[in-house]
Design an enzyme around this catalytic site. Sequence first.
Site, short mmCIF file in Angstrom:
data_model
loop_
_atom_site.label_atom_id
_atom_site.label_comp_id
_atom_site.label_asym_id
_atom_site.label_seq_id
_atom_site.Cartn_x
_atom_site.Cartn_y
_atom_site.Cartn_z
N LYS A 44 0.68 -1.33 0.12
CA LYS A 44 0.12 0.08 0.12
C LYS A 44 0.76 1.23 0.07
O LYS A 44 0.60 2.23 -0.54
CB LYS A 44 -0.91 -0.08 1.15
CG LYS A 44 -1.90 -1.12 1.04
CD LYS A 44 -3.14 -0.89 0.38
CE LYS A 44 -4.05 -2.15 0.47
NZ LYS A 44 -5.24 -2.16 -0.64
N GLU B 10 -10.09 5.57 3.28
CA GLU B 10 -10.80 4.44 3.84
C GLU B 10 -9.83 3.45 3.92
O GLU B 10 -8.95 2.99 3.34
CB GLU B 10 -11.67 3.92 2.71
CG GLU B 10 -11.45 2.93 1.64
CD GLU B 10 -10.45 3.48 0.88
OE1 GLU B 10 -10.28 4.74 0.40
OE2 GLU B 10 -9.43 2.82 0.28
N SER C 170 1.79 -9.46 -1.06
CA SER C 170 1.36 -8.06 -0.85
C SER C 170 1.58 -7.63 0.82
O SER C 170 1.60 -6.34 0.70
CB SER C 170 -0.15 -8.11 -1.15
OG SER C 170 -1.10 -8.74 -0.29
C1 LIG Z 1 -1.58 -7.15 2.46
C2 LIG Z 1 -2.72 -6.61 1.61
N1 LIG Z 1 -2.98 -7.30 0.68
C3 LIG Z 1 -4.00 -7.05 -0.15
C4 LIG Z 1 -4.92 -6.10 0.10
C5 LIG Z 1 -6.07 -5.86 -0.93
O1 LIG Z 1 -5.99 -4.83 -1.58
P1 LIG Z 1 -5.57 -4.65 -3.20
O2 LIG Z 1 -6.77 -5.79 -3.70
O3 LIG Z 1 -6.05 -3.58 -3.53
O4 LIG Z 1 -4.33 -5.13 -3.52
C6 LIG Z 1 -4.86 -5.49 1.36
C7 LIG Z 1 -5.64 -4.42 1.66
O5 LIG Z 1 -5.95 -4.00 2.95
C8 LIG Z 1 -3.49 -5.76 2.03
O6 LIG Z 1 -3.75 -5.15 3.26
#
Ligand SMILES: Cc1ncc(COP(=O)(O)O)c(C=O)c1O
Lengths: 386, 260
Positions: A88, A110, A368
Amino acid sequence: MGEPDPTGRFGRFGGRFVPETLMPALMELEQAFRDAWADGPFRSELDKLLCDYAGRPSALTECHRLSAELGVRVLLKREDLNHTGSHKINNVLGQALLAKRMGKARLVAETGAGQHGVATATAAALLGQECVVYMGEVDMARQELNVFRMRLLGAEVVPATSGSRTLKDAVNDAMRDWVATVERSHYCLGSVMGPHPYPWMVREFHRVTGTEARRQMLDATGSLPDVVVACVGGGSNAAGIFSGFSESRDVDLVGVEPAGGAAVGHGIPGIVHGMMSYLMQDEFGQVEEAESISAGLDYPGVGPEHSHLADSGRARYEAVADDEVVEAFVLLSRTEGIIPALESAHALAWVSRERAALAGKTVLVNLSGRGDKDVAQMMDVLADRL
Amino acid sequence: MLQPALGARIASGGRCLVPYLTGGLPQADPADWTTTLCAIADAGADAIEVGIPFSDPVMDGPVIQQASDEALAAGANPAGILDELTGVDAGVPLAVMTYANLVYRFGWERFASTMSASGVGAAILPDIPLEEADPWCNAADAAGVETVMLAAPTAPDERLERIVERASGFVYAVGLLGITGERDELASSAKVIAARLKAVTDKPVLVGVGIGSPAQAVEVCEVADGVVIGSAVVRRALQTRSPEAVAELVGGFRAALDAG
Ligand SMILES: Cc1ncc(COP(=O)(O)O)c(C=O)c1O
């Protein structure tokens, strides 16, 4: 993955379905982003922050023990190693710098799992901006640690108390705040969703992940992966890593949604949060409440470019159930010493389930985020096993 | 049609009053929401905005959100509300106010023709700005349905001109930066946006969002052709569940506007 058309559409998806009050702000934002993205000094300032502050480039880790266990060669793009613990921060540093450039001293955001809120609060602290984060009441309870982090960083955390009291409702409340404060606030949206230019802009801020991963894969393995896998809530981490491989047609792109929030899997085209995209909704068009063990994926919609990638067949979207996610969460912890975010564990859960079909292939998973934020929640889930 | 009805009121030197009521909002037995609708009409409304509740109403504040949630919980849906209106003769023109997804799901053309068959002559869709309006407006035009366009204080003059060009029924001047809900004082932006719109159009200009008291309505009508009263009406309906009590509130606005 290129620019959307002038109406902000990827194929038939996207657009700008927002209250009239916001239209001039969206146009101003689009222009500001175009200017900044073409501006050398802005790009250098952002690159420097990504490098010196966020810790980029993030590592690429080959998972020897996991690969042996699954019979699939798995490598991880380590967005969990970024400052604040997830991908993020890439997007937020970009937007916070852009807000500064536009003369907006207040950031509204948000958050679901709290990672986007923490990233926004962090950037606001760094750049001396005011920060207000909307978070569903339910999510505030399951992500207490992140609520505390945001407050510690100086942000105001406001509970979203309507609807399912999760991410979808936090988005509504953030948009309502922005309608009232648009002259002095920037809405720092946390995924590749919302009205144009957000889906495009946020993807461009995350492109760094895909660009790095492509180079790192070539360095580490001498070739591109067969499959690139990422979890999908709104879809920003997936869009970031896909963007490094989308031009290479032999690389399969797989987005993994939670079974209880599978917008591409179970949705039909609809309009919410400023965009036309796949959306879980009932026969009348009322938005359905998503349900996922991971707060960050608990969202009934998906970014419009993913809807387009699904329609065009360039990417496919699969769903995994909460119990598979828990197994993957434990598996990565045990085999590699990496505790993944529950969101990222969705991507791993799919690889684990499909191991037979993937046998002998090289799979790149976008990790992620890290699982620290989820540990308290998982203490209950795993209580009788540990 | 709204535009002739409102135009007649304005031509006679009066000011227009358009209350908002959430369709499907449960009322005290034996009344239902259409009883309240008719009572509001009798109390002096020039037209009525009927809200078709949506799960995610981003333009609405807590009062209308709560009413929407209650109506949804009681089973309200777009087809049902339009169907209930078919049998109702309120004696004043009706407009629906709802969000893009409900209309899109129903089908732009089918929604417009169903509205028309139900005797509802106009639509207000706050999350369909000018740039996204063509599919709906084309369907509405074909079905003889008016589209009230919203104009906000943030719009530059050139944009206001394009908005009023596209608007029919009336032009909805958004009185402040923000969502529906009463405020203690009339926002200074309310008269400003009304004046800016009056300078570029002969269509009726009504101010909505943030007008909660008869005094505020009178004040803004020094410039505007009329007002839309949303949260104040819905709050009264939520608190009393009584058509008479809601009609009394609307009557108070009517009397104040008539007294000037
Ligand atoms: C570690 C992590 N991965 C994925 C996401 C989901 O977001 P996005 O689908 O935009 O990657 C989040 C959202 O809070 C997150 O904290």
